[in-house]
Design a protein around this motif. Sequence first.
Motif, PDB file in Angstrom:
ATOM      1  N   LYS A 171       0.765  -1.336  -0.039  1.00 62.54           N
ATOM      2  CA  LYS A 171       0.008   0.067   0.124  1.00 62.54           C
ATOM      3  C   LYS A 171       0.934   1.272   0.095  1.00 62.54           C
ATOM      4  CE  LYS A 171      -4.306   1.745   1.871  1.00 62.54           C
ATOM      5  NZ  LYS A 171      -5.359   1.521   2.594  1.00 62.54           N
ATOM      6  N   LYS A 172       0.341   2.317  -0.735  1.00 62.56           N
ATOM      7  CA  LYS A 172       1.101   3.597  -0.797  1.00 62.56           C
ATOM      8  C   LYS A 172       0.229   4.366   0.296  1.00 62.56           C
ATOM      9  CE  LYS A 172       2.563   3.770  -5.572  1.00 62.56           C
ATOM     10  NZ  LYS A 172       2.752   4.786  -6.789  1.00 62.56           N
ATOM     11  N   LEU A 173       1.157   5.148   1.074  1.00 64.08           N
ATOM     12  CA  LEU A 173       0.506   6.030   2.226  1.00 64.08           C
ATOM     13  C   LEU A 173       0.798   7.300   1.837  1.00 64.08           C
ATOM     14  CD1 LEU A 173       1.720   3.648   5.067  1.00 64.08           C
ATOM     15  CD2 LEU A 173      -0.407   3.540   3.973  1.00 64.08           C
ATOM     16  N   THR A 174      -0.237   8.201   2.173  1.00 67.27           N
ATOM     17  CA  THR A 174      -0.002   9.832   1.990  1.00 67.27           C
ATOM     18  C   THR A 174       0.374  10.371   3.265  1.00 67.27           C
ATOM     19  OG1 THR A 174      -1.805   9.955   0.131  1.00 67.27           O
ATOM     20  CG2 THR A 174      -1.142  11.984   1.512  1.00 67.27           C
ATOM     21  N   VAL A 175       1.377  11.271   3.206  1.00 61.80           N
ATOM     22  CA  VAL A 175       1.901  11.961   4.346  1.00 61.80           C
ATOM     23  C   VAL A 175       1.690  13.282   4.466  1.00 61.80           C
ATOM     24  CG1 VAL A 175       3.940  12.509   6.009  1.00 61.80           C
ATOM     25  CG2 VAL A 175       3.864  10.260   4.475  1.00 61.80           C
ATOM     26  N   ASN A 176       0.867  13.968   5.221  1.00 61.35           N
ATOM     27  CA  ASN A 176       0.155  15.161   5.310  1.00 61.35           C
ATOM     28  C   ASN A 176       0.852  15.894   6.392  1.00 61.35           C
ATOM     29  OD1 ASN A 176      -1.282  15.306   3.058  1.00 61.35           O
ATOM     30  ND2 ASN A 176      -2.924  14.248   4.112  1.00 61.35           N
ATOM     31  N   ASN A 177       1.680  16.999   6.036  1.00 62.35           N
ATOM     32  CA  ASN A 177       2.598  17.923   7.086  1.00 62.35           C
ATOM     33  C   ASN A 177       3.246  16.667   8.221  1.00 62.35           C
ATOM     34  OD1 ASN A 177       1.893  19.973   6.104  1.00 62.35           O
ATOM     35  ND2 ASN A 177      -0.256  19.984   6.751  1.00 62.35           N
ATOM     36  N   GLY A 178       3.930  15.617   7.771  1.00 61.79           N
ATOM     37  CA  GLY A 178       4.436  14.784   8.463  1.00 61.79           C
ATOM     38  C   GLY A 178       3.558  13.733   9.270  1.00 61.79           C
ATOM     39  N   VAL A 179       2.567  13.764   8.921  1.00 64.85           N
ATOM     40  CA  VAL A 179       1.239  12.668   9.680  1.00 64.85           C
ATOM     41  C   VAL A 179       0.639  11.928   8.618  1.00 64.85           C
ATOM     42  CG1 VAL A 179      -0.653  12.736  11.004  1.00 64.85           C
ATOM     43  CG2 VAL A 179       0.967  14.420  11.457  1.00 64.85           C
ATOM     44  N   LEU A 180       0.775  10.583   8.937  1.00 61.61           N
ATOM     45  CA  LEU A 180      -0.196   9.807   8.179  1.00 61.61           C
ATOM     46  C   LEU A 180      -0.773   8.775   8.835  1.00 61.61           C
ATOM     47  CD1 LEU A 180       0.878   6.211   7.956  1.00 61.61           C
ATOM     48  CD2 LEU A 180       2.871   7.507   6.890  1.00 61.61           C
ATOM     49  N   LYS A 181      -2.169   8.560   8.446  1.00 65.52           N
ATOM     50  CA  LYS A 181      -2.866   7.482   9.262  1.00 65.52           C
ATOM     51  C   LYS A 181      -3.635   6.633   8.022  1.00 65.52           C
ATOM     52  CE  LYS A 181      -6.007   6.685  12.815  1.00 65.52           C
ATOM     53  NZ  LYS A 181      -6.619   7.269  14.209  1.00 65.52           N
ATOM     54  N   ASP A 182      -3.714   5.475   8.179  1.00 72.35           N
ATOM     55  CA  ASP A 182      -4.103   4.500   7.217  1.00 72.35           C
ATOM     56  C   ASP A 182      -4.712   3.110   7.959  1.00 72.35           C
ATOM     57  OD1 ASP A 182      -5.311   3.715   4.760  1.00 72.35           O
ATOM     58  OD2 ASP A 182      -3.815   4.799   3.451  1.00 72.35           O
ATOM     59  N   THR A 183      -5.282   2.428   6.974  1.00 69.50           N
ATOM     60  CA  THR A 183      -5.609   0.992   7.466  1.00 69.50           C
ATOM     61  C   THR A 183      -5.249   0.085   6.495  1.00 69.50           C
ATOM     62  OG1 THR A 183      -8.046   1.229   6.736  1.00 69.50           O
ATOM     63  CG2 THR A 183      -7.334   1.842   9.109  1.00 69.50           C
ATOM     64  N   LEU A 184      -4.946  -1.174   6.795  1.00 66.00           N
ATOM     65  CA  LEU A 184      -4.750  -2.385   5.719  1.00 66.00           C
ATOM     66  C   LEU A 184      -5.220  -3.672   6.436  1.00 66.00           C
ATOM     67  CD1 LEU A 184      -0.940  -2.747   5.178  1.00 66.00           C
ATOM     68  CD2 LEU A 184      -1.688  -1.030   6.785  1.00 66.00           C
ATOM     69  N   LYS A 185      -5.500  -4.461   5.357  1.00 65.87           N
ATOM     70  CA  LYS A 185      -5.550  -5.939   5.750  1.00 65.87           C
ATOM     71  C   LYS A 185      -4.535  -6.670   5.438  1.00 65.87           C
ATOM     72  CE  LYS A 185     -10.691  -6.291   5.647  1.00 65.87           C
ATOM     73  NZ  LYS A 185     -11.805  -7.060   5.201  1.00 65.87           N
ATOM     74  N   VAL A 186      -3.973  -7.496   6.339  1.00 64.44           N
ATOM     75  CA  VAL A 186      -2.680  -8.155   6.171  1.00 64.44           C
ATOM     76  C   VAL A 186      -2.731  -9.636   6.723  1.00 64.44           C
ATOM     77  CG1 VAL A 186      -1.293  -6.037   6.626  1.00 64.44           C
ATOM     78  CG2 VAL A 186      -1.846  -7.503   8.607  1.00 64.44           C
ATOM     79  N   LYS A 187      -1.507 -10.375   6.246  1.00 60.51           N
ATOM     80  CA  LYS A 187      -1.501 -11.490   6.804  1.00 60.51           C
ATOM     81  C   LYS A 187      -0.348 -11.372   7.707  1.00 60.51           C
ATOM     82  CE  LYS A 187      -2.264 -14.734   2.736  1.00 60.51           C
ATOM     83  NZ  LYS A 187      -1.550 -15.549   1.872  1.00 60.51           N
ATOM     84  N   GLU A 188      -0.578 -11.829   8.790  1.00 55.95           N
ATOM     85  CA  GLU A 188       0.466 -11.832   9.984  1.00 55.95           C
ATOM     86  C   GLU A 188       1.730 -12.293   9.566  1.00 55.95           C
ATOM     87  OE1 GLU A 188       0.986 -12.879  14.549  1.00 55.95           O
ATOM     88  OE2 GLU A 188      -0.513 -13.755  13.859  1.00 55.95           O
ATOM     89  N   GLY A 189       2.664 -11.042   9.733  1.00 60.71           N
ATOM     90  CA  GLY A 189       4.022 -11.370   9.462  1.00 60.71           C
ATOM     91  C   GLY A 189       4.891 -10.029   9.140  1.00 60.71           C
ATOM     92  N   LEU A 190       6.094 -10.250   8.666  1.00 57.30           N
ATOM     93  CA  LEU A 190       6.907  -9.048   8.354  1.00 57.30           C
ATOM     94  C   LEU A 190       6.688  -8.407   7.061  1.00 57.30           C
ATOM     95  CD1 LEU A 190      10.389 -10.659   9.268  1.00 57.30           C
ATOM     96  CD2 LEU A 190       9.103  -9.001  10.473  1.00 57.30           C
ATOM     97  N   TYR A 191       6.888  -6.986   7.064  1.00 52.56           N
ATOM     98  CA  TYR A 191       6.577  -6.055   6.177  1.00 52.56           C
ATOM     99  C   TYR A 191       7.787  -5.118   6.090  1.00 52.56           C
ATOM    100  CZ  TYR A 191       1.972  -8.167   5.656  1.00 52.56           C
ATOM    101  OH  TYR A 191       0.856  -9.154   5.283  1.00 52.56           O
ATOM    102  N   GLU A 192       7.972  -4.284   5.168  1.00 55.06           N
ATOM    103  CA  GLU A 192       8.848  -3.089   4.964  1.00 55.06           C
ATOM    104  C   GLU A 192       7.906  -1.657   4.998  1.00 55.06           C
ATOM    105  OE1 GLU A 192       9.217  -5.527   2.219  1.00 55.06           O
ATOM    106  OE2 GLU A 192       9.988  -6.970   3.747  1.00 55.06           O
ATOM    107  N   PHE A 193       8.473  -0.936   5.821  1.00 58.50           N
ATOM    108  CA  PHE A 193       8.063   0.524   5.811  1.00 58.50           C
ATOM    109  C   PHE A 193       9.000   1.376   5.146  1.00 58.50           C
ATOM    110  CE2 PHE A 193       7.100   4.441   7.982  1.00 58.50           C
ATOM    111  CZ  PHE A 193       5.860   4.903   7.230  1.00 58.50           C
ATOM    112  N   HIS A 194       8.680   1.929   3.860  1.00 60.50           N
ATOM    113  CA  HIS A 194       9.804   2.644   3.134  1.00 60.50           C
ATOM    114  C   HIS A 194       9.366   4.218   3.257  1.00 60.50           C
ATOM    115  CE1 HIS A 194      11.576  -0.762   0.725  1.00 60.50           C
ATOM    116  NE2 HIS A 194      10.296  -1.111   1.098  1.00 60.50           N
ATOM    117  N   VAL A 195      10.477   4.895   3.521  1.00 63.81           N
ATOM    118  CA  VAL A 195      10.103   6.426   3.472  1.00 63.81           C
ATOM    119  C   VAL A 195      11.343   7.021   3.001  1.00 63.81           C
ATOM    120  CG1 VAL A 195      10.006   8.541   5.049  1.00 63.81           C
ATOM    121  CG2 VAL A 195       9.368   6.447   5.780  1.00 63.81           C
ATOM    122  N   GLY A 196      11.053   7.631   1.802  1.00 63.36           N
ATOM    123  CA  GLY A 196      12.397   7.917   0.925  1.00 63.36           C
ATOM    124  C   GLY A 196      13.267   6.665   0.559  1.00 63.36           C
TER     125      GLY A 196
END
Length: 330
Positions: free
Chosen positions: A48-73
């Motif tokens: 999922k792509k997440l939008t950051v507004n003035n340094g803040v983001l909030k979103d929801t997503l359905k997942v399979k339990e496990g490891l993911y990667e959160f990319h910022v730049g």
Amino acid sequence: MKKLFLVAGSLLLTSAAIGQSKDYVTFSANIANGPKEAVITSRGKLVKKLTVNNGVLKDTLKVKEGLYEFHVGEEYTDLYLKNGYDLKLKMDVNQFDESIVYEGSGSPENNFLAQQVLADEKLDFGGLMASNETDFNTKYNEILKTNLAGLEDKKLSTAFVTLQKKQMEMKYGQLKMMYDQTLQTKKMNNTLAPSFDYVNYKGGKSKLEDFRGKYVYIDLWATWCGPCRAEIPFLKDVEKKYHDKNIVFMSISIDKQTDMEKWKKMIKDKELGGVQLFADNDWNSKFVQDFKVTGIPRFILIDPNGKVVNADAPRPSSPELATVFDKLLK
């Protein structure tokens, strides 16, 4: 995120969200000095792509339990996600790994992952790999014991602990394998180098014995290898600097036999110097196998008597190589 060594793919565990009131993850973050968009991936695939507004983001997503990667730049950090989590992150992109702190449900697991990265960064990897076998095994067991002890925290979920134990087995198993390969390579130093009889670009074949009386600096490479090609300009510079010294610069291609014409074309197009040879059976060539080569480029230095000076010599791009040559080629 700085990675000390490679881990073979994230493992995912599926589970029902037992006892959870939501069938999705709520993920929020306060990000200082970051871009306007962040991305969550799983094993390299976009989640999922997440939008950051003035340094803040909030979103929801359905997942399979496990490891993911959160990319910022250009940076990223591992995430452990499970439906039902309400996970809150605070971070400063200018101090990426050091600033990460989680709150909310799922925070013990994700704070554990963040601390693991910092612990890995403090590890003296070079010193560990250079240590003798006894010291390596002692340090290796201490590292493994310390990391496993951290999983005894009762705040961590059973599924997370199970996953992390498997991840650690792979990660530290790779470290041990790398050390064992390095150890085997070092054992070739000061031994008589195995010979070869390979096709020479200039015609005929050449044996290692043909160059007795000179040092031989061997570059094992292939036309398809990006890191190998990246070393070419540095190799040319080194050849030019030491052209009047008692040393032969030799490149041995481990391309497949079907790519010999491609090899010849690259030598011509790139105006490659030195002795250009073509191995007889790519990765399975006896010379390559004897040196236990598992990755290229690989550089080998042999003395005038045919003995191995260094079975894993510095690359042309390394300042260390000039120090080695200056000492030997006085």
